[in-house]
Design a protein around this motif. Structure first.
Motif, PDB file in Angstrom:
ATOM      1  N   UNK A 134       0.834  -1.203   0.000  1.00  0.00           N
ATOM      2  CA  UNK A 134       0.000   0.000   0.000  1.00  0.00           C
ATOM      3  C   UNK A 134       0.869   1.254   0.000  1.00  0.00           C
ATOM      4  N   UNK A 135       1.944   1.239   0.778  1.00  0.00           N
ATOM      5  CA  UNK A 135       2.832   2.398   0.805  1.00  0.00           C
ATOM      6  C   UNK A 135       3.457   2.671  -0.549  1.00  0.00           C
ATOM      7  N   UNK A 136       3.833   1.621  -1.244  1.00  0.00           N
ATOM      8  CA  UNK A 136       4.423   1.782  -2.582  1.00  0.00           C
ATOM      9  C   UNK A 136       3.385   2.295  -3.578  1.00  0.00           C
ATOM     10  N   UNK A 137       2.156   1.805  -3.467  1.00  0.00           N
ATOM     11  CA  UNK A 137       1.084   2.290  -4.346  1.00  0.00           C
ATOM     12  C   UNK A 137       0.856   3.780  -4.128  1.00  0.00           C
ATOM     13  N   UNK A 138       0.866   4.197  -2.868  1.00  0.00           N
ATOM     14  CA  UNK A 138       0.690   5.617  -2.560  1.00  0.00           C
ATOM     15  C   UNK A 138       1.797   6.443  -3.209  1.00  0.00           C
ATOM     16  N   UNK A 139       3.041   5.990  -3.108  1.00  0.00           N
ATOM     17  CA  UNK A 139       4.151   6.736  -3.704  1.00  0.00           C
ATOM     18  C   UNK A 139       3.964   6.911  -5.211  1.00  0.00           C
ATOM     19  N   UNK A 140       3.519   5.862  -5.881  1.00  0.00           N
ATOM     20  CA  UNK A 140       3.320   5.943  -7.329  1.00  0.00           C
ATOM     21  C   UNK A 140       2.087   6.751  -7.707  1.00  0.00           C
ATOM     22  N   UNK A 141       1.145   6.878  -6.775  1.00  0.00           N
ATOM     23  CA  UNK A 141      -0.077   7.643  -7.051  1.00  0.00           C
ATOM     24  C   UNK A 141       0.143   9.143  -6.913  1.00  0.00           C
ATOM     25  N   UNK A 142       1.110   9.543  -6.080  1.00  0.00           N
ATOM     26  CA  UNK A 142       1.377  10.965  -5.876  1.00  0.00           C
ATOM     27  C   UNK A 142       1.866  11.586  -7.182  1.00  0.00           C
ATOM     28  N   UNK A 143       1.253  12.681  -7.553  1.00  0.00           N
ATOM     29  CA  UNK A 143       1.539  13.348  -8.838  1.00  0.00           C
ATOM     30  C   UNK A 143       1.280  12.420 -10.026  1.00  0.00           C
ATOM     31  N   UNK A 144       0.522  11.354  -9.805  1.00  0.00           N
ATOM     32  CA  UNK A 144       0.140  10.410 -10.871  1.00  0.00           C
ATOM     33  C   UNK A 144       1.344   9.868 -11.634  1.00  0.00           C
ATOM     34  N   UNK A 145       2.411   9.545 -10.914  1.00  0.00           N
ATOM     35  CA  UNK A 145       3.601   8.974 -11.539  1.00  0.00           C
ATOM     36  C   UNK A 145       3.273   7.714 -12.333  1.00  0.00           C
ATOM     37  N   UNK A 146       2.296   6.952 -11.870  1.00  0.00           N
ATOM     38  CA  UNK A 146       1.935   5.677 -12.502  1.00  0.00           C
ATOM     39  C   UNK A 146       1.374   5.840 -13.913  1.00  0.00           C
ATOM     40  N   UNK A 147       0.812   6.999 -14.236  1.00  0.00           N
ATOM     41  CA  UNK A 147       0.017   7.145 -15.459  1.00  0.00           C
ATOM     42  C   UNK A 147       0.813   6.830 -16.725  1.00  0.00           C
ATOM     43  N   UNK A 148       2.047   7.313 -16.794  1.00  0.00           N
ATOM     44  CA  UNK A 148       2.831   7.092 -17.999  1.00  0.00           C
ATOM     45  C   UNK A 148       3.023   5.625 -18.319  1.00  0.00           C
ATOM     46  N   UNK A 149       3.112   4.789 -17.287  1.00  0.00           N
ATOM     47  CA  UNK A 149       3.319   3.357 -17.491  1.00  0.00           C
ATOM     48  C   UNK A 149       2.130   2.732 -18.218  1.00  0.00           C
ATOM     49  N   UNK A 150       0.942   3.266 -17.985  1.00  0.00           N
ATOM     50  CA  UNK A 150      -0.270   2.686 -18.562  1.00  0.00           C
ATOM     51  C   UNK A 150      -0.665   3.323 -19.896  1.00  0.00           C
ATOM     52  N   UNK A 151       0.211   4.155 -20.437  1.00  0.00           N
ATOM     53  CA  UNK A 151      -0.022   4.778 -21.744  1.00  0.00           C
ATOM     54  C   UNK A 151       0.997   4.201 -22.717  1.00  0.00           C
ATOM     55  N   UNK A 152       0.529   3.576 -23.787  1.00  0.00           N
ATOM     56  CA  UNK A 152       1.432   2.879 -24.715  1.00  0.00           C
ATOM     57  C   UNK A 152       2.531   3.782 -25.266  1.00  0.00           C
ATOM     58  N   UNK A 153       2.200   5.068 -25.484  1.00  0.00           N
ATOM     59  CA  UNK A 153       3.181   5.974 -26.075  1.00  0.00           C
ATOM     60  C   UNK A 153       4.272   6.393 -25.093  1.00  0.00           C
ATOM     61  N   UNK A 154       4.021   6.249 -23.807  1.00  0.00           N
ATOM     62  CA  UNK A 154       4.944   6.770 -22.810  1.00  0.00           C
ATOM     63  C   UNK A 154       5.486   5.710 -21.859  1.00  0.00           C
ATOM     64  N   UNK A 155       5.086   4.444 -22.032  1.00  0.00           N
ATOM     65  CA  UNK A 155       5.527   3.402 -21.103  1.00  0.00           C
ATOM     66  C   UNK A 155       7.050   3.267 -21.096  1.00  0.00           C
ATOM     67  N   UNK A 156       7.655   3.267 -22.263  1.00  0.00           N
ATOM     68  CA  UNK A 156       9.112   3.100 -22.324  1.00  0.00           C
ATOM     69  C   UNK A 156       9.827   4.266 -21.640  1.00  0.00           C
ATOM     70  N   UNK A 157       9.311   5.473 -21.826  1.00  0.00           N
ATOM     71  CA  UNK A 157       9.905   6.653 -21.188  1.00  0.00           C
ATOM     72  C   UNK A 157       9.738   6.561 -19.673  1.00  0.00           C
ATOM     73  N   UNK A 158       8.541   6.176 -19.231  1.00  0.00           N
ATOM     74  CA  UNK A 158       8.265   6.023 -17.803  1.00  0.00           C
ATOM     75  C   UNK A 158       9.215   5.002 -17.180  1.00  0.00           C
ATOM     76  N   UNK A 159       9.372   3.867 -17.860  1.00  0.00           N
ATOM     77  CA  UNK A 159      10.266   2.815 -17.364  1.00  0.00           C
ATOM     78  C   UNK A 159      11.711   3.319 -17.303  1.00  0.00           C
ATOM     79  N   UNK A 160      12.129   4.032 -18.347  1.00  0.00           N
ATOM     80  CA  UNK A 160      13.502   4.520 -18.404  1.00  0.00           C
ATOM     81  C   UNK A 160      13.826   5.438 -17.233  1.00  0.00           C
ATOM     82  N   UNK A 161      12.913   6.332 -16.909  1.00  0.00           N
ATOM     83  CA  UNK A 161      13.167   7.248 -15.796  1.00  0.00           C
ATOM     84  C   UNK A 161      13.216   6.498 -14.465  1.00  0.00           C
ATOM     85  N   UNK A 162      12.310   5.550 -14.258  1.00  0.00           N
ATOM     86  CA  UNK A 162      12.347   4.770 -13.013  1.00  0.00           C
ATOM     87  C   UNK A 162      13.637   3.954 -12.919  1.00  0.00           C
ATOM     88  N   UNK A 163      14.143   3.494 -14.057  1.00  0.00           N
ATOM     89  CA  UNK A 163      15.421   2.775 -14.065  1.00  0.00           C
ATOM     90  C   UNK A 163      16.572   3.722 -13.735  1.00  0.00           C
TER      91      UNK A 163
END
Length: 276
Positions: A134-163
């Motif tokens: 739950x704590x990790x979900x909250x962190x990803x929900x803040x500022x909607x960080x999770x959203x890019x991962x669920x968008x086909x055009x931005x998933x790779x960019x989202x993954x790259x930044x988290x890496x």
């Protein structure tokens, strides 16, 4: 955070002296949790508040200031906003912000780090993530960080930044098949998007359910009980939409105090600071 990225951050971020700086809180949870993490690991205290229409102060300690989750044109900030309206615009050299240090602007807007200020701080100082799911979900929900991962055009960019931030636990959670409805659930359950305000008595208040989240973090989740007095206002706080086919520079704005692109061709800014 990978060494190549971390090395681009301003030198003050590596200061080892506990309690050296005061913090300026802004009006949302990204700023609040970022401040509380900085208090937890660096001993900094929240003594200022900026709601993008006015500045408030609780205690005059004489310590230098760090703005948290705000794109100030001058001074030390931890931030995540894009402030370059054109590739030739200059960034605040004291901005600890992956978008600032890697040259993200309106011109390459869709390659931006689209995540929270908080995750940058956790990454930079190598702070352990919450143990609970739950704590990790909250962190990803803040500022909607999770959203890019669920968008086909931005998933790779989202993954790259988290890496690059080396937040592999969060990336593994996203890769686990979690549904994005889980992130909207925590947003609603804990009212994560509620604002932080100064009431008529100068006391900070919010409807974010900090008490319900307390068990997921290793330090107190609370607002300062100090009285905050308004010290400055601004001549202008505005939204502006740019012509898609024309160049625009932030340096054309007189007395610019803070600025942030909110979309590729839209930005918000505050200018003309004046003492109360």
């Amino acid at each position: 955070m990978i060494k190549q990225l971390k090395s681009k951050f301003p030198a003050w971020t590596n200061d080892q002296q506990q309690g050296k700086y005061d913090l300026c809180l802004s009006n949302d949870l990204d700023s609040l949790l970022s401040c509380l993490y900085l208090k937890h690991v660096k001993g900094y205290e929240i003594n200022y508040f900026y709601d993008f229409t006015a500045l408030y102060n609780a205690n005059n300690t004489g310590k230098p200031l760090i703005g948290v989750d705000m794109a100030l044109e001058r001074g030390k900030v931890w931030d995540n906003h894009i402030t370059k309206l054109s590739r030739s615009d200059k960034v605040n050299p004291d901005s600890a912000n992956v978008n600032a240090v890697t040259g993200i602007s309106r011109d390459n807007y869709y390659t931006k780090y689209c995540g929270s200020t908080l995750l940058q701080i956790i990454s930079f100082y190598n702070i352990p993530l919450p143990l609970s799911r739950e704590g990790k979900i909250i962190l990803l929900a803040i500022d909607s960080t999770f959203l890019g991962y669920f968008h086909n055009d931005f998933r790779a960019i989202n993954r790259n930044w988290l890496e690059q931030l080396e937040l592999y636990e969060l990336l593994h959670m996203l890769d686990s098949g979690i549904h994005k409805s889980e992130f909207y659930r925590v947003k609603q359950q804990y009212n994560l998007d509620a604002p932080i305000k100064v009431n008529e008595n100068g006391i900070l208040e919010t409807e974010i359910d900090l008490a319900a989240m307390q068990g997921f973090f290793d330090f107190p989740l609370s607002l300062s009980a100090e009285k905050f007095n308004q010290t400055y206002t601004f001549n202008q706080t505005s939204k502006f939409e740019m012509d898609r086919n024309k160049e625009f520079s932030k340096h054309n704005i007189n007395g610019l105090f803070s600025i942030a692109l909110t979309h590729k061709n839209k930005f918000k800014y505050t200018s003309g600071i004046k003492a109360v």
